[in-house]
Design a protein around this motif. Structure first.
Motif, short mmCIF file in Angstrom:
data_model
loop_
_atom_site.label_atom_id
_atom_site.label_comp_id
_atom_site.label_asym_id
_atom_site.label_seq_id
_atom_site.Cartn_x
_atom_site.Cartn_y
_atom_site.Cartn_z
N SER A 72 -8.17 9.70 -44.11
CA SER A 72 -9.18 9.44 -42.74
C SER A 72 -8.72 8.26 -42.18
CB SER A 72 -10.32 9.31 -43.39
OG SER A 72 -10.89 10.69 -43.86
N THR A 73 -8.60 6.90 -42.68
CA THR A 73 -8.35 5.74 -42.21
C THR A 73 -7.04 5.08 -42.47
OG1 THR A 73 -9.50 4.28 -43.54
CG2 THR A 73 -10.91 5.32 -41.61
N GLY A 74 -6.68 5.40 -43.80
CA GLY A 74 -5.83 4.49 -44.66
C GLY A 74 -6.12 3.18 -44.85
N HIS A 75 -7.49 2.88 -45.14
CA HIS A 75 -7.89 1.86 -45.78
C HIS A 75 -7.48 1.82 -47.44
CE1 HIS A 75 -10.84 0.91 -42.64
NE2 HIS A 75 -11.14 -0.45 -43.26
N GLY A 76 -7.40 2.98 -47.90
CA GLY A 76 -7.20 3.07 -49.39
C GLY A 76 -5.59 3.78 -49.40
N SER A 134 -19.05 -2.23 -47.31
CA SER A 134 -19.35 -3.31 -46.84
C SER A 134 -18.54 -3.33 -45.36
CB SER A 134 -18.36 -4.45 -47.47
OG SER A 134 -16.99 -4.21 -47.76
N ALA A 139 -13.87 5.18 -43.71
CA ALA A 139 -14.54 6.35 -43.69
C ALA A 139 -15.48 6.90 -44.79
CB ALA A 139 -13.35 7.52 -43.35
N GLY A 142 -13.18 8.98 -47.86
CA GLY A 142 -12.53 8.46 -48.98
C GLY A 142 -13.42 7.54 -49.96
N PHE A 143 -14.54 6.93 -48.99
CA PHE A 143 -15.39 6.20 -49.96
C PHE A 143 -16.16 7.30 -51.10
CE2 PHE A 143 -19.64 3.99 -50.52
CZ PHE A 143 -19.25 2.76 -50.35
N LEU A 149 -18.92 1.92 -53.70
CA LEU A 149 -20.01 0.88 -54.25
C LEU A 149 -20.74 0.10 -52.87
CD1 LEU A 149 -17.75 -1.24 -56.66
CD2 LEU A 149 -19.41 0.67 -57.43
N VAL A 200 -11.30 17.45 -46.96
CA VAL A 200 -12.75 17.45 -46.90
C VAL A 200 -13.00 17.32 -45.30
CG1 VAL A 200 -14.81 16.08 -47.25
CG2 VAL A 200 -13.23 16.47 -49.09
N ARG A 355 -18.01 -8.33 -57.66
CA ARG A 355 -19.06 -7.68 -57.05
C ARG A 355 -19.96 -7.11 -58.22
NH1 ARG A 355 -19.47 -3.95 -52.41
NH2 ARG A 355 -17.47 -5.27 -51.51
N THR A 417 -12.25 3.23 -55.66
CA THR A 417 -12.25 2.53 -54.15
C THR A 417 -11.56 1.18 -54.22
OG1 THR A 417 -14.43 1.98 -54.67
CG2 THR A 417 -13.97 4.12 -53.30
C1 LIG Z 1 -12.20 -4.23 -45.77
C2 LIG Z 1 -12.60 -2.99 -46.82
C3 LIG Z 1 -13.81 -3.04 -47.21
C4 LIG Z 1 -14.12 -2.21 -48.35
N1 LIG Z 1 -15.47 -2.21 -48.89
C5 LIG Z 1 -15.70 -1.31 -49.69
C6 LIG Z 1 -17.02 -1.44 -50.44
O1 LIG Z 1 -17.89 -2.20 -50.19
N2 LIG Z 1 -17.07 -0.19 -51.37
C7 LIG Z 1 -16.50 0.26 -52.16
O2 LIG Z 1 -16.60 1.27 -52.92
N3 LIG Z 1 -14.86 0.46 -51.48
C8 LIG Z 1 -14.77 -0.30 -50.48
N4 LIG Z 1 -13.36 -0.29 -50.00
C9 LIG Z 1 -12.66 0.56 -50.47
C10 LIG Z 1 -12.76 1.73 -49.67
O3 LIG Z 1 -14.01 2.45 -49.91
C11 LIG Z 1 -11.52 2.70 -50.11
O4 LIG Z 1 -10.30 2.21 -49.67
C12 LIG Z 1 -11.80 4.32 -49.45
O5 LIG Z 1 -11.03 5.07 -50.30
C13 LIG Z 1 -11.50 4.10 -48.21
O6 LIG Z 1 -11.79 5.53 -47.41
P1 LIG Z 1 -11.03 5.95 -46.23
O7 LIG Z 1 -11.02 7.59 -46.20
O8 LIG Z 1 -11.31 4.95 -45.20
O9 LIG Z 1 -9.46 5.51 -46.44
P2 LIG Z 1 -8.26 6.46 -46.72
O10 LIG Z 1 -7.07 5.49 -47.05
O11 LIG Z 1 -7.88 7.17 -45.39
O12 LIG Z 1 -8.40 7.34 -47.94
C14 LIG Z 1 -8.25 7.10 -49.13
C15 LIG Z 1 -7.99 8.23 -50.08
O13 LIG Z 1 -9.26 9.16 -50.04
C16 LIG Z 1 -8.98 10.60 -49.94
N5 LIG Z 1 -9.34 11.07 -48.54
C17 LIG Z 1 -9.97 10.20 -47.40
N6 LIG Z 1 -10.34 11.28 -46.67
C18 LIG Z 1 -10.17 12.27 -46.95
C19 LIG Z 1 -10.51 13.81 -46.62
N7 LIG Z 1 -11.28 13.91 -45.38
N8 LIG Z 1 -10.26 14.84 -47.52
C20 LIG Z 1 -9.76 14.61 -48.58
N9 LIG Z 1 -9.62 13.49 -49.14
C21 LIG Z 1 -9.67 12.49 -48.41
C22 LIG Z 1 -7.36 10.78 -49.79
O14 LIG Z 1 -7.00 10.79 -51.15
C23 LIG Z 1 -6.96 9.25 -49.55
O15 LIG Z 1 -5.61 8.75 -49.84
C24 LIG Z 1 -13.22 -1.46 -48.70
C25 LIG Z 1 -11.95 -1.26 -48.24
C26 LIG Z 1 -11.56 -2.23 -47.19
C27 LIG Z 1 -10.11 -2.39 -46.91
#
Ligand SMILES: Cc1cc2nc3c(=O)[nH]c(=O)nc-3n(C[C@H](O)[C@H](O)[C@H](O)COP(=O)(O)OP(=O)(O)OC[C@H]3O[C@@H](n4cnc5c(N)ncnc54)[C@H](O)[C@@H]3O)c2cc1C
Length: 456
Positions: A72-76, A134, A139, A142-143, A149, A200, A355, A417
């Motif tokens: 979704s965003t690449g945060h993870g 936070s 997105a 991924g969360f 949390l 998803v 946390r 996460t």
């Molecule tokens: C600044 C920051 C703050 C954060 N704060 C918190 C917090 O308060 N609590 C917490 O629990 N986590 C926190 N995180 C961690 C964050 O929740 C995880 O990195 C999460 O996986 C990010 O989701 P994303 O979809 O944005 O990232 P992405 O890197 O896009 O997704 C991570 C993984 O999720 C899966 N995924 C994402 N989207 C889809 C989709 N549409 N369909 C199927 N699979 C998908 C994939 O396997 C992907 O590799 C934080 C991270 C950062 C960088």
């Protein structure tokens, strides 16, 4: 899968979807994740704008011998970037966003790539809140697929438990709506099973009855960490489930973009939310306020303002991290933490966070999914900025150093996460849940088409 990967054929088969191949002018911009320290080089980047385009990409990838990594965003992205993506289509959901709130049903329907910022805003228009994390630009997908949390979590549990339905494109390109009534096993598996089961494209989550909450932060110079850290750890032993907080020791470079209270400083910050009346919340926070923070922003704020509380980076950033789940911390545990990041140390980390877990985070939810709870007292999360490969090496070592120093207080479990490296993913789950999850994955994706950051 026996066919040879053919990227050009992939582009031809997915006639309408935006596709970037290596060498295309848009490829580099399209492949960069939110965590810009991760150099992901997939066979192609697809940016679908409809469910039909997602289905198209999944079928075309399968037909051309490529695999699919939903993102979704690449945060993870960090763990995903550790492996080769040479035969993988990076399927970015950033073009598939939107929120519909149904206040009567108490739910929100969120499209696959939607950011928490948009969901929090939409829910707030109906006087409701959601179990977001936070950062505004993480997105929902991924969360929640990784548990999630939230600062409301010790009362309301993991965000994954608030999910009532998920629409997912599976390995054969079929769109499946998984609910408690139909495809129940798939709904169970998706809630904690990450991106291993499909793409998803929509998620339904429950709303919380909060238009505003008591939340904020307390800030001290790091010189005070020797008082603040033990006092907070003591406070967390008896704090009610209505309170979910975090303690971070943070270091900021002296740059003009930062406000003076952060620029060039080493600080200790406690922040979080207390789901109580103003009077009860103030009573609860009194022992921490007695430590005379130089900044105290706790008070009643709109639910939307909770997204700004944690001071997460507003833009994509290069970072490396390490993580552990800790049990209760005794005086020696606090001393070990302070020896790493307390006054007088130079850890090289941007922050080391504890946390607060426990409460509903720690309770299994019989109606929940593969990951319905996280046993433990604290999630330790250590982050270093990594603008260069050399800084990444040093940052990983610095983060690992804190995790290692706390190993006597660590548990075997991990929070998906907060896990930024490749690990044995059975550590995320209880007992037989990992095996059960693998069985569902084998049923829906026998050819292992999907590549997740945390592969099963
Ligand atoms: C600044 C920051 C703050 C954060 N704060 C918190 C917090 O308060 N609590 C917490 O629990 N986590 C926190 N995180 C961690 C964050 O929740 C995880 O990195 C999460 O996986 C990010 O989701 P994303 O979809 O944005 O990232 P992405 O890197 O896009 O997704 C991570 C993984 O999720 C899966 N995924 C994402 N989207 C889809 C989709 N549409 N369909 C199927 N699979 C998908 C994939 O396997 C992907 O590799 C934080 C991270 C950062 C960088």
């Amino acid at each position: 899968m026996t066919t040879t990967p053919d990227r050009t054929l992939l582009a031809r088969l997915t006639t309408s979807c935006e596709i970037h191949l290596p060498g295309d002018p848009g490829y580099d911009a399209a492949r960069i994740p939110w965590n810009t320290a991760v150099d992901q080089r997939p066979a192609a980047v697809a940016i679908p704008r409809s469910v039909a385009e997602v289905q198209d990409v999944v079928r075309a990838a399968a037909a051309t011998g490529l695999r699919v990594a939903p993102q979704s965003t690449g945060h993870g992205a960090a763990a995903l970037g550790e492996g080769s993506l040479a035969d993988v289509v990076l399927l970015r959901l950033s073009g598939l966003t939107g929120v519909t709130v149904d206040p009567g049903a108490g739910t929100a329907r969120v499209l696959g790539g939607t950011l928490w910022r948009d969901v929090v805003g939409a829910a707030a228009q109906h006087g409701r809140a959601v179990l977001h994390g936070s950062a505004p630009d993480v997105a929902v997908a991924g969360f929640v697929l990784g548990g999630g949390l939230s600062f409301y979590g010790r009362r309301h549990g993991l965000a994954a438990n608030s999910v009532t339905a998920i629409e997912v494109v599976t390995a054969d390109g079929t769109l499946v709506r998984a609910t408690a009534e139909q495809d129940r096993d798939l709904l169970w598996a998706l809630r904690g099973g990450g991106g291993n089961l499909g793409v998803v494209v929509a998620i339904e989550i429950g709303l919380l009855p909060y238009a505003d909450v008591f939340a904020g932060m307390l800030l001290w110079d790091r010189e005070r960490a020797g008082d603040v850290v033990p006092a907070w750890v003591e406070w967390t032993r008896t704090a009610p489930e209505s309170a979910t907080t975090s303690l971070r020791v943070m270091s900021f470079p002296p740059i003009p973009e930062l406000p003076p209270f952060l620029s060039g400083r080493d600080i200790v910050v406690i922040d979080g939310a207390v789901l109580e009346s103003d009077e009860t919340a103030a009573e609860l926070l009194a022992p921490l306020r007695a430590l005379e923070p130089e900044l105290d922003t706790f008070g009643r704020i709109p639910a939307t303002a909770v997204l700004d509380m944690h001071m997460d980076p507003p833009e994509p950033s290069p970072a490396v991290a390490d993580h552990a789940v800790l049990g209760p911390l005794d005086a020696a545990g606090v001393a070990a933490f302070l020896a790493q990041v307390g006054p007088g140390t130079t850890s090289g980390l941007t922050f080391a966070e504890l946390r607060q877990l426990g409460g509903a985070f720690a309770r299994p939810d019989a109606a929940g999914g593969a990951l319905s709870h996280v046993p433990g007292s604290y999630a330790l999360f250590c982050v270093a900025m990594a603008p260069t490969p050399q800084a990444a090496v040093a940052g990983r070592a610095a983060a690992f150093s804190v995790v290692r120093a706390l190993s006597a207080w660590s548990q075997t479990g991990l929070v998906p996460t907060f896990t930024e490296t490749r690990v044995d993913t059975s550590r995320f789950y209880d007992g037989d849940d990992w095996s059960a999850l693998c069985r569902v994955r084998d049923a829906v994706d026998p050819g292992r088409l999907f590549v997740a950051n945390h592969g099963l």
